[in-house]
Design an enzyme around this catalytic site. Sequence first.
Site, mmCIF file in Angstrom:
data_model
loop_
_atom_site.group_PDB
_atom_site.id
_atom_site.type_symbol
_atom_site.label_atom_id
_atom_site.label_comp_id
_atom_site.label_asym_id
_atom_site.label_seq_id
_atom_site.Cartn_x
_atom_site.Cartn_y
_atom_site.Cartn_z
ATOM 1 N N HIS A 1 15.521 33.838 42.988
ATOM 2 C CA HIS A 1 15.331 34.945 43.922
ATOM 3 C C HIS A 1 16.393 34.826 45.011
ATOM 4 O O HIS A 1 16.681 33.722 45.495
ATOM 5 C CB HIS A 1 13.966 34.855 44.619
ATOM 6 N N ARG B 1 12.741 43.991 42.630
ATOM 7 C CA ARG B 1 12.948 43.256 41.382
ATOM 8 C C ARG B 1 14.316 43.615 40.830
ATOM 9 O O ARG B 1 14.637 44.795 40.702
ATOM 10 C CB ARG B 1 11.861 43.660 40.379
ATOM 11 N N SER C 1 11.563 36.382 36.044
ATOM 12 C CA SER C 1 10.726 35.235 35.669
ATOM 13 C C SER C 1 9.555 35.066 36.635
ATOM 14 O O SER C 1 8.562 34.425 36.278
ATOM 15 C CB SER C 1 11.557 33.948 35.609
ATOM 16 N N GLY C 2 9.639 35.650 37.833
ATOM 17 C CA GLY C 2 8.507 35.645 38.764
ATOM 18 C C GLY C 2 7.289 36.336 38.171
ATOM 19 O O GLY C 2 6.148 36.034 38.521
ATOM 20 N N ASN D 1 13.108 30.362 41.650
ATOM 21 C CA ASN D 1 11.721 30.774 41.900
ATOM 22 C C ASN D 1 10.706 30.003 41.069
ATOM 23 O O ASN D 1 9.570 29.820 41.488
ATOM 24 C CB ASN D 1 11.575 32.281 41.640
ATOM 25 N N ARG E 1 -5.927 31.760 23.569
ATOM 26 C CA ARG E 1 -4.836 32.169 22.677
ATOM 27 C C ARG E 1 -3.923 31.000 22.304
ATOM 28 O O ARG E 1 -3.335 30.989 21.236
ATOM 29 C CB ARG E 1 -3.957 33.239 23.358
ATOM 30 N N THR F 1 1.449 26.740 29.130
ATOM 31 C CA THR F 1 2.328 27.463 28.207
ATOM 32 C C THR F 1 3.132 28.550 28.904
ATOM 33 O O THR F 1 3.988 29.186 28.284
ATOM 34 C CB THR F 1 1.486 28.134 27.101
ATOM 35 N N ARG G 1 -4.627 31.396 48.856
ATOM 36 C CA ARG G 1 -3.641 31.105 49.904
ATOM 37 C C ARG G 1 -4.086 31.438 51.320
ATOM 38 O O ARG G 1 -3.788 30.697 52.250
ATOM 39 C CB ARG G 1 -2.340 31.868 49.632
ATOM 40 N N LYS H 1 2.368 39.434 51.284
ATOM 41 C CA LYS H 1 2.267 37.984 51.109
ATOM 42 C C LYS H 1 3.317 37.301 51.980
ATOM 43 O O LYS H 1 3.050 36.294 52.636
ATOM 44 C CB LYS H 1 2.507 37.605 49.637
ATOM 45 N N CYS I 1 6.661 32.383 45.796
ATOM 46 C CA CYS I 1 8.050 31.892 45.680
ATOM 47 C C CYS I 1 8.977 32.462 46.740
ATOM 48 O O CYS I 1 9.797 31.735 47.318
ATOM 49 C CB CYS I 1 8.600 32.218 44.288
#
Length: 333
Positions: free
Chosen positions: A241, A234, A158-159, A314, A39, A11, A99, A212, A128
């Site tokens: 991105h 951001r 949206s990341g 991304n 949920r 979702t 990772r 990262k 991403c």
Amino acid sequence: KKYNVAVVGATGAVGREMLSILEERDFPFENLKLLASERSAGKKMTCKGKEYTVEATTPESFEGVDIALFSAGAGASKKFAPEAAKRGAVVVDNSSQWRMDPEVPLVVPEVNPEDIFKHKGIIANPNCSTIQMVAALKPIYDKVGIERIVVSTYQAVSGTGKAAIDELREQAKAILANEEVKSEVYPYQIAFNVLPHIDIFFDDGYTKEEIKMVNETKKIMGDDSIKVTATAARVPVVYGHAESVNIETKEKLTVSEAKELLDNAPGVSVVDKPEELAYPMQIDVENNDDVLVGRIREDNTIEKGLNLWIVANNLRKGAALNTIQIAERLVQG
Ligand code: A2P
Ligand code: 11C
């Protein structure tokens, strides 16, 4: 052969893209299980014209699952990826949880596809902002070597997920209507603003997003000697991105050689005609899966250096698409 596939976090912003991509690329699934938190249990979603009911994720959800695509955050991956692997599924995990685990391959199919087959049940999908950078830099690395990378990012909300997309839209509306601005997802207003802050801060002043990029780049390229330093910001953009990337190469690479290399690289498109004002922008990747590279210039302050502007979606190449490309390679064997 067809596979039983589970999507964990179906979702969410990335999960929804996963469903579209499974459909678009006609991934060979037999059964599809859509999992999320409690949920969302009972919610209906469709894929390939069929309606599915979302279920709450439990360890038993993974009985009979061959491939589990995770994008439900590090907490859910920590808890459920080992449960899925224990039950015989191969997990392709989009969170940061596994990772850097030495047992877990970290894969961008254009860069290190061979690592896929070293998995012990879990394969990790990189962050991403790392994916698009290494996809573009790998052909250059293979040709002339890379000594050092200096990157600054301009990352879409949206990341952060669906809640952040809503927050940007609501703040923009509120500001234009002269109403009070509420910030819940980010510590400050993101509409009409830029935050030099992604993920948590460490004691040395870097953010986790920046670290990262440093660590994942070395692991994916299989080269700890590459020096990487990053600043992640951001921006009030919904999808895509952008990155300003400065590289110092081991051998000299001219701009035209770099363009030719990148033009022939899988998953990469060069958009670089300044005379026509052609350069990559975030609005170009909403429906484009390629990593776009432009503004390729020589860095005149060093002997062997280039500047590049790299843009990708991304949620797709940076997340859902890369995850499904890994799964595709896996089933191709
Ligand atoms: P839900 O919609 O039920 O909260 P996003 O990144 O857009 O915020 O989406 C996160 C996704 O991860 C959603 O699908 C969300 O489900 C899911 N999720 C969050 N926490 C868990 C959890 N503990 N177990 C399973 N799914 C989770
Ligand atoms: C962002 N890169 O744009 C982050 C999202 O490590 O998987 C992905 C976080 C992660 O906010």
